[in-house]
Structure formats: structure tokens, C-alpha cells
Design a protein around this motif. Structure first.
Motif, PDB file in Angstrom:
ATOM      1  N   PHE A 133       0.854  -1.199   0.000  1.00  0.00           N
ATOM      2  CA  PHE A 133       0.000   0.000   0.000  1.00  0.00           C
ATOM      3  C   PHE A 133       0.884   1.240   0.000  1.00  0.00           C
ATOM      4  O   PHE A 133       1.958   1.242   0.607  1.00  0.00           O
ATOM      5  N   GLY A 134       0.411   2.297  -0.657  1.00  0.00           N
ATOM      6  CA  GLY A 134       1.155   3.558  -0.634  1.00  0.00           C
ATOM      7  C   GLY A 134       2.132   3.630  -1.794  1.00  0.00           C
ATOM      8  O   GLY A 134       1.849   3.145  -2.900  1.00  0.00           O
ATOM      9  N   ALA A 135       3.298   4.224  -1.519  1.00  0.00           N
ATOM     10  CA  ALA A 135       4.263   4.496  -2.590  1.00  0.00           C
ATOM     11  C   ALA A 135       4.766   3.218  -3.257  1.00  0.00           C
ATOM     12  O   ALA A 135       4.879   2.176  -2.613  1.00  0.00           O
TER      13      ALA A 135
ATOM     14  N   SER B 238      13.887  -7.653 -10.964  1.00  0.00           N
ATOM     15  CA  SER B 238      13.226  -6.667 -10.102  1.00  0.00           C
ATOM     16  C   SER B 238      11.811  -6.412 -10.600  1.00  0.00           C
ATOM     17  O   SER B 238      11.569  -6.445 -11.810  1.00  0.00           O
ATOM     18  N   ILE B 239      10.918  -6.168  -9.653  1.00  0.00           N
ATOM     19  CA  ILE B 239       9.591  -5.714 -10.036  1.00  0.00           C
ATOM     20  C   ILE B 239       9.233  -4.505  -9.167  1.00  0.00           C
ATOM     21  O   ILE B 239       9.866  -4.274  -8.135  1.00  0.00           O
ATOM     22  N   THR B 240       8.226  -3.775  -9.603  1.00  0.00           N
ATOM     23  CA  THR B 240       7.755  -2.648  -8.804  1.00  0.00           C
ATOM     24  C   THR B 240       6.508  -3.089  -8.063  1.00  0.00           C
ATOM     25  O   THR B 240       5.552  -3.565  -8.686  1.00  0.00           O
ATOM     26  N   LEU B 241       6.552  -2.964  -6.750  1.00  0.00           N
ATOM     27  CA  LEU B 241       5.362  -3.299  -5.957  1.00  0.00           C
ATOM     28  C   LEU B 241       4.586  -2.005  -5.711  1.00  0.00           C
ATOM     29  O   LEU B 241       5.118  -1.056  -5.147  1.00  0.00           O
ATOM     30  N   HIS B 242       3.357  -1.976  -6.205  1.00  0.00           N
ATOM     31  CA  HIS B 242       2.576  -0.740  -6.099  1.00  0.00           C
ATOM     32  C   HIS B 242       1.319  -0.932  -5.242  1.00  0.00           C
ATOM     33  O   HIS B 242       0.993  -2.050  -4.841  1.00  0.00           O
ATOM     34  N   HIS B 243       0.675   0.187  -4.979  1.00  0.00           N
ATOM     35  CA  HIS B 243      -0.563   0.287  -4.192  1.00  0.00           C
ATOM     36  C   HIS B 243      -1.586  -0.782  -4.614  1.00  0.00           C
ATOM     37  O   HIS B 243      -2.002  -0.806  -5.777  1.00  0.00           O
TER      38      HIS B 243
END
Ligand code: AKG
Length: 195
Positions: free
Chosen positions: A132-134, A152-157
Motif C-alpha cells: 500500500f502507498g508508494a 526486479s519488479i515494482t510493488l505498487h498500491h
């Protein structure tokens, strides 16, 4: 149905659900978690010195558990955590009895390279990680095979990352610091702690 992607990592089983929760739901959960969770500043002993962990943490659930050399006495479940636990269990098909929460206050907060491979988590732990969040980068590197590229992955909201099977045996993961200005991020990792 939730859209699901499998990460292409040998010796691992990692699934990503980019839209596990809607933006509206995630906004509400973020505010509730920020307010209701009993966030703690823990410290760890390193090189003979007591250092503050670069994030706030909290541990809720049924069983105590050793993490980063700390004996974690869990706090009793909050309704919001039980609600999220149920929703995650439906998708993973697994049961969890504990959750570790991390609050990354800024880009200077981070999580070092590690695997969730403590004996208390059993042979092939299922770890369900809700964000959650940034947005923050989350990377994997193989423990022994230098020929394999990390990923790598981007974990998003509102996203869910599911790590299971042999993943913790063979791979490390981390959340690096970033010099970008980032808002706070909350991460929940649901686990099953066995005797
Ligand atoms: O914040 C994250 O996404 C990672 C959390 C994590 O690695 C852990 O709790 O073991």
C-alpha cells in the motif's frame, strides 16, 4: 478473477497480482493501517552496535517468531488484518496465522537482502505480500547460481506478490533505498508459523 502473472525465476514459484485491490479499497486500507497498527521502531545488534532498523515494524498473529534475531511477541489480530488475511487466503489457497508489517517512511527506509527461510516457516513457506502507498522496487537474486540474472519488479498500491514452493530456499529478496522522494509505503507479509 484477479489478473495473475508468473515471474520467470528458475527454482522459484512467484506470482504477481497487479490489481489485487482497487485503488479506492487500497486508499482506505492505507489510512486504517497507518492509524490502527501499533508501529514500533526496533533495533538490531550489528558489529557490536545497536542500530535502528531502517523502517517501522509490527507483528500480529497467533504464534511468536524469530526475525532478524529478534523474538517477536505477536499482538492480537486487528479486524482490518483479519479481513485482509481472508482475502489473501482465497487467492493463494493457503492459510496464514501471522503477519509482519513494515512501514517505509521515506526512500531512506529499506529492507536488506534476506530469505524468509527460518525453520518456523516450514519447508516450502507460502509468503503473501501486500503493498500500500508508494511504489518501491523489489529485487530477487539467486543464492548460489551466479549465472542467473536477478530480477526486479515494482510493488505498487493494492498489489499482491505470492512467493511459494522452493523460492525461499534458492532466492534472496530486498527493498533497496532510493534517492527519489517517495511517500510512505506499507507492506504486509502473511505467513504460516509452524512449531
Ligand atoms: O516490503 C517488502 O515488500 C518486503 C518485505 C519482506 O521482504 C519481508 O517482510 O520479509
Amino acid at each position: 478473477m484477479h489478473q495473475q502473472q508468473e515471474l520467470n525465476l528458475p527454482d522459484a514459484e512467484v506470482y504477481f497480482f497487479p490489481q489485487f485491490l482497487s485503488k479506492e479499497e487500497s486508499d482506505l486500507y492505507f489510512v486504517m493501517l497507518m492509524k490502527e497498527v501499533n508501529w514500533q521502531q526496533e533495533s538490531i545488534k550489528m558489529f557490536g552496535r545497536q542500530l535502528s532498523m531502517p523502517r517501522l515494524t509490527a507483528w500480529y498473529g497467533d504464534k511468536s517468531y524469530t526475525y532478524s534475531g529478534l523474538q517477536n511477541k505477536p499482538q492480537p489480530w486487528l479486524p482490518v488484518l483479519l479481513e485482509l488475511k481472508k482475502r489473501v487466503e482465497v487467492v493463494s489457497g493457503q492459510k496464514y496465522n501471522s503477519v509482519l508489517l513494515n512501514l517505509y517512511r521515506s526512500g531512506q527506509d529499506s529492507m536488506g537482502w534476506h530469505a524468509d527461510d527460518e525453520a518456523e516457516l516450514g519447508q516450502e513457506p507460502s509468503i503473501a505480500s501486500l503493498s500500500f502507498g508508494a511504489e518501491r522496487k523489489f529485487s530477487f537474486k539467486h543464492k548460489s547460481r551466479k549465472d542467473l540474472k536477478g530480477q526486479s519488479i515494482t510493488l505498487h498500491h493494492g498489489s499482491l506478490l505470492l512467493m511459494q514452493g522452493q523460492t525461499q530456499h534458492h532466492w534472496l529478496h530486498h527493498v533497496p533505498k532510493t534517492t527519489r522522494t517517495v511517500e510512505p509505503r506499507i507492506n504486509l507479509t502473511f505467513r504460516m508459523v509452524v512449531e
